[in-house]
Design a protein around this motif. Structure first.
Motif, PDB file in Angstrom:
ATOM      1  N   LEU A 287      -8.968   4.994  -1.591  1.00  0.00           N
ATOM      2  CA  LEU A 287      -8.293   4.101  -0.638  1.00  0.00           C
ATOM      3  C   LEU A 287      -6.861   3.755  -1.064  1.00  0.00           C
ATOM      4  O   LEU A 287      -5.994   3.554  -0.219  1.00  0.00           O
ATOM      5  N   ALA A 288      -6.626   3.680  -2.368  1.00  0.00           N
ATOM      6  CA  ALA A 288      -5.311   3.243  -2.854  1.00  0.00           C
ATOM      7  C   ALA A 288      -4.199   4.204  -2.452  1.00  0.00           C
ATOM      8  O   ALA A 288      -3.032   3.872  -2.568  1.00  0.00           O
ATOM      9  N   ARG A 289      -4.570   5.398  -1.987  1.00  0.00           N
ATOM     10  CA  ARG A 289      -3.539   6.370  -1.597  1.00  0.00           C
ATOM     11  C   ARG A 289      -3.213   6.322  -0.116  1.00  0.00           C
ATOM     12  O   ARG A 289      -2.416   7.115   0.371  1.00  0.00           O
TER      13      ARG A 289
ATOM     14  N   LEU B  57       0.060  -0.337  -4.658  1.00  0.00           N
ATOM     15  CA  LEU B  57       1.515  -0.363  -4.797  1.00  0.00           C
ATOM     16  C   LEU B  57       1.972   0.689  -5.808  1.00  0.00           C
ATOM     17  O   LEU B  57       2.976   1.376  -5.602  1.00  0.00           O
ATOM     18  N   HIS B  58       1.197   0.825  -6.868  1.00  0.00           N
ATOM     19  CA  HIS B  58       1.501   1.809  -7.904  1.00  0.00           C
ATOM     20  C   HIS B  58       1.541   3.219  -7.286  1.00  0.00           C
ATOM     21  O   HIS B  58       2.466   3.987  -7.536  1.00  0.00           O
TER      22      HIS B  58
ATOM     23  N   GLY C 168       7.452  -4.619  -1.604  1.00  0.00           N
ATOM     24  CA  GLY C 168       6.893  -4.742  -0.265  1.00  0.00           C
ATOM     25  C   GLY C 168       7.138  -6.072   0.403  1.00  0.00           C
ATOM     26  O   GLY C 168       6.816  -6.246   1.569  1.00  0.00           O
ATOM     27  N   LEU C 169       7.700  -7.035  -0.323  1.00  0.00           N
ATOM     28  CA  LEU C 169       8.058  -8.314   0.279  1.00  0.00           C
ATOM     29  C   LEU C 169       9.551  -8.333   0.555  1.00  0.00           C
ATOM     30  O   LEU C 169      10.344  -7.849  -0.256  1.00  0.00           O
TER      31      LEU C 169
ATOM     32  N   THR D 288       9.367  -0.304  -0.139  1.00  0.00           N
ATOM     33  CA  THR D 288       8.116   0.455  -0.209  1.00  0.00           C
ATOM     34  C   THR D 288       7.031  -0.457   0.331  1.00  0.00           C
ATOM     35  O   THR D 288       6.882  -1.578  -0.144  1.00  0.00           O
ATOM     36  N   GLU D 289       6.297   0.015   1.325  1.00  0.00           N
ATOM     37  CA  GLU D 289       5.318  -0.879   1.941  1.00  0.00           C
ATOM     38  C   GLU D 289       4.191  -1.212   0.960  1.00  0.00           C
ATOM     39  O   GLU D 289       3.835  -0.409   0.094  1.00  0.00           O
TER      40      GLU D 289
END
Lengths: 377, 171
Positions: free
Chosen positions: A28-30, A60-61, A121-122, A364-365
């Motif tokens: 999921l992290a991808r 995020l990584h 992302g913020l 970067t989202e």
């Protein structure tokens, strides 16, 4: 459709009901943010996983590693119809620019709204010159957190406020710094912590005058400001009096960072920006060449490259650098283009904007959310 | 004297395979068998001739999956020796050609044997297959039975609230 999708689990050696959370997380992290928000409703386990701070960091990584996830937040202002536009610009082809719904549509005058910076992302929005209203906004999850409840409210004797943002990896805390500059040159500063959702004033040992209403770059979660001695008295500045100030997020101290040793009158200061995860300073020469310096460690600068955009300095401005290290420049015709300065070749013309470009930020989202956020729009 | 480490990658895998041999031998083809014997000697030399003290946690893999994993590792070892670059095209064809069950097996093999490239490749492929799917379709793919957020009988409010708070996520 659903019945035609073969089940991964039933044909695998390990049945899915016993697939450990780490394995699900690794898949999921991808994924991009939008499908992940949908997949929160797959089951309770997935909801808990996707909302967990450990997963958010892992996601995020992976996001940062993928060049196709790097995009730009572009802040423009147009006078007719009057208003600010914040757009998301994807750098890889096909280049698309999407107008975003931001939390402050009511600010329509040019100096009422500022995009301060973008970090993990913020996107941090503020209302200059005193930062009366502030918001931490995640354009991907469409959530924003109002953080206007700062404690230093009196503006007596103050000529302006500069805001910045940082990230403390130790406490996994997003912080906002608000520096109040005063005519007596004694600054006051306060920080907001997203973990505690509160502001508190901090002791300041280093006195300086900022020359912008916001931090000029964030590198590895650490904000940098361009500063000078007594900028306010001069009503202007030159490269001699300028230095950088960074804020050590973990120890909550400002640190003075000298600029590279430049030969007087040969290079003039243009700006400071993030360049490939280090702090970069862009200088101009009298012959319209540009020189990028980067800081290799905490103390020494090295000349990274020199480039010529082939245009008179009055015709072109450099807005920043993309994650890949391309220079983002703007012609006075309001065309933005990318320039591969290390190899001295022009990249694509990005886009032509309707209004004036106020700022460009690498973005970067992410799924990062600040407690107490509300839906935007 | 400190024991010499086996290089990470193909040798490490073969190392594990040697221990697995008794389990999966019958399922492996003749080519792979001869490769293993050849590499047994290589890796024996590389590791200083001492295998005795090594214990490896074994993933539950079939011979067919192991053959695929070996194919992947061999290709990557070859191409990194020759050009120093791995072929994205080859990776794409390799992972694009496997059926879904095998894909999941390859992902698990990459994950558990810590073969990062294979793990990334398979996980990204699985992720790509999930894009554009509804939560219901995802439940089918992952064989997830429970559905507490949407099943009316269990918790209707929770599901409705979720959809109401995030309408745009379902557009």
């Amino acid at each position: 459709m659903a019945s035609q999708v073969p089940s991964i689990a039933s044909r695998s050696a390990i049945p899915s009901c016993s697939l450990p959370e780490d394995i699900i997380a690794d898949i999921l992290a991808r994924l991009p943010v939008k499908p992940l928000l949908q997949f929160r409703s797959v089951c309770k386990a997935w909801l808990g996983l996707i909302n967990s701070s450990r997963f958010i960091s892992m996601h995020l990584h992976f996001s940062i590693l993928k060049p196709e996830n790097h995009s730009l937040i572009v802040h423009t202002f147009q006078s007719n119809p009057r208003g600010h536009t914040i757009s998301l610009l994807h750098l890889d082809s096909p280049q698309t620019s999407v107008k975003l719904d931001h939390p402050f549509p009511r600010f329509v005058n040019s100096l009422e709204l500022d995009v301060v910076c973008s970090c993990r992302g913020l996107v941090f929005l503020s209302n200059p010159p005193f930062g009366k209203f502030m918001s931490l906004w995640n354009p991907a999850t469409k959530q924003s957190k109002d953080i206007s409840h700062h404690t230093i409210t009196g503006i007596d004797g103050s000529w302006g406020v500069s805001a910045g943002m940082g990230f403390n990896p130790v406490s996994d805390d997003y912080i906002v710094i608000r520096i109040v500059f005063r005519t007596n040159h004694r600054i006051r500063a306060e920080i907001y912590s997203s973990n505690s959702d509160s502001w508190r004033e901090i002791n300041v040992d280093l006195q300086f005058d900022g020359i912008h209403f916001k931090c000029n770059a964030i590198v590895k979660g650490k904000p940098y400001w361009v500063a000078s001695e007594n900028a306010w008295e001069n009503h202007g500045w030159n490269s001699r009096g300028i230095y950088l100030v960074s804020f050590d997020v973990e120890n909550e101290v400002f640190q003075r960072v000298p600029l590279p040793n430049i030969v007087e009158n040969e290079e003039t200061f243009h700006g400071v920006m993030e360049f490939k995860e280090s702090i970069g300073v862009l200088m101009n020469t009298a012959s319209d060449d540009w020189i990028m310096w980067t800081m290799d460690d905490e103390t020494s600068w090295s000349k990274k490259f020199m480039f010529a955009l082939g245009l008179n300095r009055a015709m072109v401005g450099v807005l920043g650098c993309s994650k890949r290290g391309y220079v983002i420049a703007e012609k006075t015709t309001r065309e933005m283009f990318l320039y591969d300065a290390e190899n001295n070749e022009s990249r694509d013309v990005l886009v032509r904007f309707q209004g004036r470009v106020f700022g460009v930020f690498n973005y970067t989202e992410s799924l990062v959310s600040v407690k107490g956020s509300k839906q935007v729009g | 004297m400190e024991k010499q480490q086996t290089p990470f990658g193909f040798h490490k895998l073969i190392f594990i395979l040697l221990i697995l041999l008794s389990v999966s031998m019958s399922a492996l083809g003749r080519d792979i068998l001869s490769d293993i014997i050849e590499l047994k000697i290589e890796s024996h030399i590389a590791s200083g001739g001492n295998f005795d003290s090594v214990t490896v946690e074994l993933p539950n893999l079939t011979g067919k999956t192991l053959a695929k994993v070996i194919e992947y590792c061999k290709k990557h070892e070859e191409s990194s020796e020759k050009t120093g670059e791995l072929s994205e095209k080859w990776d794409g064809e390799f992972i694009g050609g496997v059926e879904v069950g095998m894909l999941m097996d390859l992902f698990l093999a990459g994950y558990e044997l810590k073969i990062k490239g294979l793990n990334d490749l398979a996980a990204s492929r699985i992720g790509g297959m999930m894009l554009g799917k509804t939560p219901e379709e995802i439940r089918v793919i992952f064989d997830i039975k429970e559905d507490p957020l949407c099943k009316k009988s269990k918790s209707p409010k929770e599901g409705e609230r979720f959809a109401r708070d995030n309408p745009w996520a379902f557009q």
